[in-house]
Design an enzyme around this catalytic site. Structure first.
Site, PDB file in Angstrom:
ATOM      1  N   ASP A 316       2.011   2.630  -8.499  1.00 41.01           N
ATOM      2  CA  ASP A 316       2.832   2.532  -7.284  1.00 41.01           C
ATOM      3  C   ASP A 316       3.092   1.052  -6.983  1.00 41.01           C
ATOM      4  O   ASP A 316       2.233   0.341  -6.497  1.00 41.01           O
ATOM      5  CB  ASP A 316       2.080   3.205  -6.126  1.00 41.01           C
ATOM      6  N   LYS A 347      11.171  -0.885  -1.140  1.00 37.42           N
ATOM      7  CA  LYS A 347      11.080  -2.159  -0.409  1.00 37.42           C
ATOM      8  C   LYS A 347      12.013  -3.236  -0.974  1.00 37.42           C
ATOM      9  O   LYS A 347      13.217  -3.130  -0.824  1.00 37.42           O
ATOM     10  CB  LYS A 347       9.626  -2.624  -0.405  1.00 37.42           C
ATOM     11  N   THR A 371      19.871  15.383  -1.394  1.00 40.12           N
ATOM     12  CA  THR A 371      21.305  15.151  -1.175  1.00 40.12           C
ATOM     13  C   THR A 371      21.733  13.761  -1.644  1.00 40.12           C
ATOM     14  O   THR A 371      22.652  13.608  -2.445  1.00 40.12           O
ATOM     15  CB  THR A 371      21.653  15.312   0.319  1.00 40.12           C
TER      16      THR A 371
HETATM   17  C1  LIG Z   1       2.209   0.968  -1.979  1.00 43.37           C
HETATM   18  C2  LIG Z   1       3.108   1.756  -1.082  1.00 43.37           C
HETATM   19  N1  LIG Z   1       3.531   2.967  -1.472  1.00 43.37           N
HETATM   20  C3  LIG Z   1       4.353   3.710  -0.712  1.00 43.37           C
HETATM   21  C4  LIG Z   1       4.785   3.263   0.520  1.00 43.37           C
HETATM   22  C5  LIG Z   1       5.686   4.116   1.352  1.00 43.37           C
HETATM   23  O1  LIG Z   1       6.948   3.564   1.421  1.00 43.37           O
HETATM   24  P1  LIG Z   1       7.942   3.973   2.622  1.00 43.37           P
HETATM   25  O2  LIG Z   1       7.367   3.388   3.863  1.00 43.37           O
HETATM   26  O3  LIG Z   1       9.249   3.378   2.214  1.00 43.37           O
HETATM   27  O4  LIG Z   1       7.987   5.460   2.664  1.00 43.37           O
HETATM   28  C6  LIG Z   1       4.370   2.000   0.957  1.00 43.37           C
HETATM   29  C7  LIG Z   1       4.817   1.497   2.284  1.00 43.37           C
HETATM   30  O5  LIG Z   1       4.300   0.572   2.831  1.00 43.37           O
HETATM   31  C8  LIG Z   1       3.514   1.234   0.144  1.00 43.37           C
HETATM   32  O6  LIG Z   1       3.080   0.025   0.530  1.00 43.37           O
END
Ligand SMILES: Cc1ncc(COP(=O)(O)O)c(C=O)c1O
Length: 490
Positions: A316, A347, A371
């Site tokens: 991730d 991000k 969508t």
């Molecule tokens: C490592 C990580 N994964 C997933 C997310 C989730 O992203 P979002 O807030 O765009 O749903 C975040 C958000 O801070 C994150 O830091």
């Protein structure tokens, strides 16, 4: 509005604002001078407390912003306060506010229809989408991954990456056999075998988003999870490293070995109870959970363990991706030819999504679908962001600025050991620990009122998430201001 902003930016070098009030007690940065400010402000300028009178609010809103006046590393609020932004919209601004190159993308007449007509991308993509993907996401594919799926946000990227893993795993288990009637029927009532009891293993302290599946893999703060039903998915311990690292080499090695052993034990334990671990998700640096680092060796060994047990490895990179660690992807620091099976992002990349290996491609349309499936307009911006990162050599800049920042934090840690500890970081992705939650929050408030926006994470950490255009002189500027805050801190 946009054109007046562009005009103002182009003429901005002629009207640099010289209202910077120099902080006293300077010790680090006699060199805190700018030398390459293009269209940016010279420094913070504070008119009121923040939030100011026009911003007073309740809930999560920190203050209202004036995005038209914000530029580069400086965020301007509705009361006219101008702050050096080291948090950058929760780490999601890649190349600063109102970068002229991005404004130009908006002014290009050939881009207008992309901004105006948001398509249902999975079924009716614009003609130029494949070509635009080649300029953007397909130019930054992680090692070993040829496929990309766009999404709208980080959570929905991980949520769909989990689904991709489950579909892949089931296909692997099922082999060449046809899908049965029983599977078709049981999936409609949430029962196995149609809905197999597969799990995703995550790490304590990890954060992967707030949708139901992601939340089951998120373990950073109770407030995210409270009152929401969840899944019995395995949770492995993440190494709790002791700092300074060079003084605790043996202890930290043992700690990482303990966590890896627990990963293997959990895979076996969950398989025994019929809850197969189909995939393991990990952040290269646990971000929301407190900027918890593990060594590159830990990740290399984890990769091996995951492969050995036939699980998918989901990295991730929603927060670590996009250049802030000094490499485009944080997992590149591991130096692996096969760093993962899926890498999720969002991000700084402006669009969410995930890269994956060919074998993870679902075998039928609509299995992964919604969508919008992202937004081609964001993709246009991303192509330009990548262009700017390359032409302005921003990854090198991140490494240089990050060194100044981390060296400065280590220096502050020596000067104020009762206030600053565990200074750590990679590139500008830096952080330190305050003594407790209350002092951490007061440091953030004081910094804001001196013109610096910072973010917290974990129990008592302060994290730095500047844009990639954060330069050495910005680091010096911050360190001077923060030194003054610490000198007076009660
Ligand atoms: C490592 C990580 N994964 C997933 C997310 C989730 O992203 P979002 O807030 O765009 O749903 C975040 C958000 O801070 C994150 O830091």
């Amino acid at each position: 509005m946009a054109s007046s902003l562009l005009t103002r930016q182009l003429t901005y070098t002629l009207q640099k604002n010289l209202k910077l009030s120099l902080p006293r007690g300077r010790y680090i940065s006699q060199t805190a001078t700018k030398n390459d400010v293009d269209f940016e402000y010279d420094g913070p300028s504070m008119k009121t407390e923040v939030p100011g009178p026009r911003s007073r609010n309740t809930g999560a809103v920190t203050f209202f912003c004036n995005y038209e006046e914000s530029r580069g590393n400086y965020l301007v609020d509705v009361d006219g306060n101008r702050m050096l932004d080291l948090y950058c919209q929760i780490s999601s601004i890649p190349i600063g506010y109102n970068h002229p190159a991005l404004i130009k993308v908006l002014h290009d007449p050939t881009n207008v229809s992309t901004f105006v007509n948001r398509p249902a991308l999975g079924v009716l993509p614009p003609e130029n989408f494949p070509e635009k993907l080649t300029e953007s996401l397909l130019s930054i594919t992680p090692e070993g991954m040829n496929q990309v799926q766009t999404m709208a946000c980080g959570s929905c990227s991980n949520e769909n990456a989990f689904k991709t893993i489950f579909i892949w795993y089931r296909k692997k288990e099922r082999g060449q056999v046809e899908i049965t009637k029983e599977e078709q029927e049981t999936c409609m009532i949430n029962q196995s075998p149609g809905c197999p009891d597969y799990t995703i293993m995550s790490f304590m302290g990890g954060f992967h988003g707030r949708t139901m599946g992601c939340l089951a893999a998120t373990h950073s703060k109770a407030i995210h999870k409270l009152d929401i039903p969840s899944l019995d998915w395995p949770i492995a311990p993440f190494p709790q490293l002791k700092y300074p690292l060079e003084d605790f080499i043996k202890e930290n090695k043992l700690e990482e070995a303990r966590c890896l052993e627990e990963v293997e034990d959990l895979i076996v334990k969950y398989r025994k109870k019929g809850k197969t671990v189909a995939g393991i998700v990990v952040e290269p640096i646990q971000s929301e959970g407190g900027d918890n680092h593990a060594s590159d060796d830990f990740f290399r060994e984890l990769r091996e363990v995951v492969r050995k047990h036939g699980c998918a490895f989901l990295v991730d990179e929603v927060q670590t991706g996009g250049g802030c660690t000094g490499k485009f992807w944080a997992h590149e620091h591991w130096g692996l030819k096969d760093p993962g099976d899926i890498v999720s992002f969002s991000k700084k990349l402006q669009t969410g999504g995930y890269f994956y290996k060919d074998e993870f491609r679902p075998d039928a349309p609509y299995r992964i679908f919604n969508t919008w499936l992202g937004d081609p307009a964001k993709n246009l911006l991303l192509a330009e962001v990548i262009n700017v990162i390359n032409t302005e050599k921003l990854l090198d800049n991140v490494s240089r600025a990050g060194k100044v920042l981390l060296d400065g934090l280590l220096d502050l840690q020596t000067r104020y050991p009762h206030l600053v500890s565990r200074a750590r970081g990679r590139g500008t992705f830096c952080s330190f620990d305050a003594p407790d939650d209350d002092k951490r929050n007061r440091m953030i408030l004081k910094a804001r009122n001196k013109g610096v926006v910072l973010g917290g994470c974990g129990e008592k950490s302060i994290r730095f998430r500047p844009a990639l255009v954060f330069k050495e002189h910005h680091a010096h500027l911050f360190l001077n201001i923060f030194n003054d805050i610490l000198a007076d801190f009660k």
